[in-house]
Design an enzyme around this catalytic site. Sequence first.
Site, PDB file in Angstrom:
ATOM      1  N   GLY A   1      19.560 127.675 -25.773  1.00  0.00           N
ATOM      2  CA  GLY A   1      20.168 127.854 -24.551  1.00  0.00           C
ATOM      3  C   GLY A   1      21.853 127.706 -24.667  1.00  0.00           C
TER       4      GLY A   1
ATOM      5  N   LEU B   1      25.713 125.610 -19.409  1.00  0.00           N
ATOM      6  CA  LEU B   1      26.717 124.432 -19.873  1.00  0.00           C
ATOM      7  C   LEU B   1      26.267 123.413 -20.744  1.00  0.00           C
ATOM      8  CD1 LEU B   1      28.027 123.941 -16.065  1.00  0.00           C
ATOM      9  CD2 LEU B   1      29.117 124.973 -18.158  1.00  0.00           C
ATOM     10  N   ALA B   2      24.960 123.026 -20.478  1.00  0.00           N
ATOM     11  CA  ALA B   2      24.398 121.736 -21.373  1.00  0.00           C
ATOM     12  C   ALA B   2      24.195 122.321 -22.668  1.00  0.00           C
ATOM     13  CB  ALA B   2      22.891 121.343 -20.704  1.00  0.00           C
TER      14      ALA B   2
ATOM     15  N   SER C   1      27.825 130.785  -0.369  1.00  0.00           N
ATOM     16  CA  SER C   1      28.286 129.455  -0.512  1.00  0.00           C
ATOM     17  C   SER C   1      27.980 128.635   0.927  1.00  0.00           C
ATOM     18  CB  SER C   1      29.609 129.315  -0.671  1.00  0.00           C
ATOM     19  OG  SER C   1      30.096 128.085  -0.608  1.00  0.00           O
TER      20      SER C   1
ATOM     21  N   ARG D   1      20.699 120.572   2.510  1.00  0.00           N
ATOM     22  CA  ARG D   1      20.141 121.973   2.324  1.00  0.00           C
ATOM     23  C   ARG D   1      18.523 121.850   2.539  1.00  0.00           C
ATOM     24  NH1 ARG D   1      22.546 123.097  -3.901  1.00  0.00           N
ATOM     25  NH2 ARG D   1      24.482 123.780  -3.093  1.00  0.00           N
TER      26      ARG D   1
ATOM     27  N   HIS E   1      16.260 128.177  -5.490  1.00  0.00           N
ATOM     28  CA  HIS E   1      17.517 127.936  -5.955  1.00  0.00           C
ATOM     29  C   HIS E   1      17.617 127.061  -7.492  1.00  0.00           C
ATOM     30  CE1 HIS E   1      22.163 127.957  -6.118  1.00  0.00           C
ATOM     31  NE2 HIS E   1      22.253 126.481  -5.855  1.00  0.00           N
TER      32      HIS E   1
ATOM     33  N   ARG F   1      18.641 117.949  -5.483  1.00  0.00           N
ATOM     34  CA  ARG F   1      19.947 117.832  -6.012  1.00  0.00           C
ATOM     35  C   ARG F   1      21.084 118.188  -5.003  1.00  0.00           C
ATOM     36  NH1 ARG F   1      23.481 121.513  -7.638  1.00  0.00           N
ATOM     37  NH2 ARG F   1      22.132 123.237  -7.330  1.00  0.00           N
TER      38      ARG F   1
ATOM     39  N   LEU G   1      26.415 121.246 -12.461  1.00  0.00           N
ATOM     40  CA  LEU G   1      27.357 121.414 -13.258  1.00  0.00           C
ATOM     41  C   LEU G   1      27.659 120.135 -13.963  1.00  0.00           C
ATOM     42  CD1 LEU G   1      29.923 124.029 -11.384  1.00  0.00           C
ATOM     43  CD2 LEU G   1      27.844 124.463 -12.932  1.00  0.00           C
TER      44      LEU G   1
END
Lengths: 250, 293, 646
Positions: free
Chosen positions: C41, C44-45, C285, C338, C409, C443, C449
């Site tokens: 992968g 980001l990670a 957003s 959310r 999501h 989350r 991020l």
Amino acid sequence: MNFTLKIWRQENAKAKGRFETYKVENISSDCSFLEMLDILNESLISNKIAHPVCFDNDCREGICGMCGLYINGRPHGNDDGVTTCQLHMRKFTDGETIWIEPWRAKAFPVIRDLVVDRTAYDKIIQAGGYVSVSTGGVPDANSILIAKDKADKAMDAAECIGCGACVAACKNASAMLFVSAKVSHLALLPQGKVEAANRVQKMVEKMDELGFGNCTNTYACEAECPKLIKRSNIARLNREWICARVGKEK
Amino acid sequence: MNLPKIASISRKIVVACVGLFLLVFLLVHMGINLCLLRPDDGAWYSAACNFMGTNYIIKVFEVVLFAALIAHIVITVALQIQNWKARPVRYHQPSKSKTSAMSKTMIWTGGLVFVFLALHFVNFYFVKMGWVEGKYMIQSEELITPELQKQYMELSQGLLNEEETIAFQTKMEAVNSIITKAEAENLYSEDLKWIYNLSAEDVKPLEKVVEGVEPDFYHMAYDLFANKIYSFIYLILFVALAFHLIHAMQSAFQTLGLNHNKYNKFIEGFSWVYAIVIALGFAIVPIYIMFFV
Amino acid sequence: MNTLDSKIPEGPLAQKWTNYKANQRLVNPANKRKLDVIVVGTGLAGASAAASLGAMGFNVDIFCISDSPRRAHSIAAQGGINAAKNYQNDGDSVGRLFYDTIKGGDYRAREANVYRLAEVSNNIIDQCVAQGVPFAREYSGLLDNRSFGGAQVSRTFYARGQTGQQLLLGAYGALSHQIARGTVKLHERHEMLDLVLVDGKARGIIARDLTTGEIKRFAAHAVVLATGGYGNIYFLSTNAMNSNGSAEWCCHKKGAYFANPCFVQIHPTCIPVHGDYQSKLTLMSESLRNDGRIWVPKKKEDVEALRKGTLKPTDIKEEDRDYYLERRYPAFGNLVPRDVASRAAKERCDAGFGVNNTGLAVFLDFSTAIQRLGRDVIEARYGNLFQMYEKITAVNPYETPMMIYPAIHYTMGGIWVDYELQTSIPGLFAAGEANFSDHGANRLGASALMQGLADGYFVLPYTLQNYLADEIYSGKVSANSPEFDKAEESVRQRIDALMTIKGSKTVDYFHKKLGLIMWDYVGMGRNAEGLQKGLALIKELEVEFWKDVQVTGTPDSMNPELEKAIRLADYFELAKLMAKDAYHRNESCGGHFREEYQTEDGETLRNDNDYMYVAAWEYQGHNQDEVLHKEPLVYQDIEIKQRNYK
């Protein structure tokens, strides 16, 4: 809506390709271009007509840069500032014949059907499109002051998604807009300034080596960039290049 | 045609610099051409031609100009070949991207300009160099060179032997016939060939005689432009030049990195104006000659 | 029985990470060169981990499913990244970020991990700025911040609406730097299909070259899994088309426990589904809810008229509109978290008040805001979002209210990891969305991020080194062992099995069906009966899939149909586990809402006495009941409260 599709089919990198004609019917005008191709593929499989058409796609919201088709003479089709996945069928007229071709460039060889190999872009970045900083040992974020307009300009350039539309659109298959966007993004920031001279030379040399054409300032790249990257970046790249070469020691 | 190890941008920068130099040259050239329009029977025009033909600084620049032109052509052709190679498989559909026609046709308009240059060299420059026959302006005082005058003095003093006398007379005959012929045509112009209509042996001494002969560009120009086909081709080629220049100047600025939001519009406008002025400046001469002379 | 050792270091919460780092083992530079690490992968990670490990001197092989590392779906994150810098002097601190994250996660995250996350959040911003990430600036030249849901401070750093893109390009730059140095080798268009264990340790992977179809072996001393989440199991989600759960699933099958698979986040402001041809959902957003008012009609006849198109939304009178969020949550109104906003929308649509031709949408109306602030202000704030909306729907949101609906999501659940991010398989590490650790049951915005980069830049380089310190004696791992033979053979068999079915229905046909089952029964609102029914339907569909799917083409060429089929086959198994996990968790928390367990007002009702644990599932074989391991969650430094947004 009904469409006649003329799609480039090519088994693999070495095979000889050809255009095939397919028809799709009852497509909603709200359907995106890639969804229209999904529908085509479903029908190709279900009706055992052909192996589904291969095309690159991923995020389908215009940010990953994976999709890219040359549609009726325009990269990403007949809309401005969008990627192929953001193109909707309402932009076409009912009954239209749509020609779909892969990106064409020596540096972007076709892998299969409409899928091309864009690793040349990665190689250009690997040649120097970064700040050579390793993890850790960096100063506090606010110790580097950056004027807002500079940061904004850097961000304008950094919005590039690396889709390759600039190369596809350019009559010379030049990658200057892509390279200039990366060079500009970093050259505008103090963090990137340190290696700017070295970076621009290495990236341009790599770009030449990979077989891209030369910029003749036609600006098809700017007209077709889904992220509206400006030609002023190419001028900045040229400036950076001149400064780097003038100051270069043997 | 590959120029290895010179980066694409460096090559382009050479093309741009050279292009800008050529743009300046065109302005000078146009200025001289416009002298043709003065009703002074070619006085300014000839003076300008004479200056350009004799001034040493200009002579140096002539070399620079040729080098520039050759560099411009060689590099752009090499770049173009590379550009074609960069897309080995063409698109089936023609591009519908919003771009200017001028920017996409540089190699072709450039090619047309090159064709014109070839024609031009045949007509004017090669004549000047004496490589091609052309029309000459003959000035009698220059034809009667100091050597001839000296020989004339020696003859009158009876210092020449028979052989020398015959040689002198042959020369004078030739000179006189040139002068007579030229005077009949208002002191100007006759075909060099006519002069050489003498035997090959006789030509040699005459070559020295005609050293003082200046090509008559003024009348050559008028004669050429009076030819409608030539003028028509000339005008078409200047449309091509205008196309070339409209993109050329702004493109050169871009290549040299001179792009600024504040001035871009100006540079673009200036490119248009400059290109049109140059093309019109050159085109007005044949138009004038075709229709008003 | 509790076999889970989360390896949380001793000491007070604030000292744990410092203590860990002080006591971890190191590998000297000469030995680092001899140690190979596989990272799967390039989000980001993955990218940040590979870049950091490469810079340290390890040999890294990184695998990317797309043509370039820069395509990873981290790139699509819009809003921002949180950090406890307190640049705004509004009282932020590591402790407060930690607290907000735990509370936002509805007390189902591991305390020590979250504290460490908050601690390193500041280093992330420093690192990214040094890499040249063009974060938004104030006129002073200092970094700008914005506020985000679930927090009372401004701690979110952002780069326009493309923060994820810019952070990923930063990590991609660092990765490219290491590739240029030769410490990292990139394998693009490769998909991991199996994990190879040798003597119980993760020693390599089997990957398929997506260009040629070739099955390849890669050996290493450790494997890092950074393959994101499995939200695409619902078919329609905000995830990218290629995002999938197969890498996680093959690790799970090899013994890695899967934690809290039922914790899925649903984002309230997505552009609604408009037809059965739709392939994905586009996120708008969350910031839109700052000025937009959410409503549905009060009268059923208006709903009917809207659906028929005889009535326009602007024709409905103010008194006939039901601003249900303002009605139910007067204190937070349209700005509830959310999960709350999503459920409320679903509740209205289920009650028959949904708009759009599908009945699955609610209005997000800016007319009040435009009247109050003027069109210019709204345009300056949301211009790009309005434009995006209009591009997709051909409706002008300045004049007609937007329509929105919740969509899948993010998956908080994932591979179980200990404090070192090591899974239950020694040598297998999981980072980013692929692990379960930091977000509990929900989350917070701008935290994904942060977690991805924290894991990659600042956690794995330490903990992985600690693990590899024992590996310096192992020597080069060979890919020619019987274990690799066996793993490769099983991958080939699975591919052959799929290719030889030659049924009559496409892969997407099954995936869409599975997605609908998941959405209906394991989606926003769940109940025991529905989950049982869902589970039965999944099993039924899975059987049909293995009988009647048609995979065209050949396995030895580029073949997206085969790729999709392999992923879907894994999704069926994962879907069953999700349903099982949701069924077993007899409480509501965060994104997991069990209709039986709600307050009188329809809010989540946790059961902290019985379910304050991480449910880590152990694979037992195909269609065998997975075994549950519980990791109790102990909160030393936090007072546990019921979330209340009234």
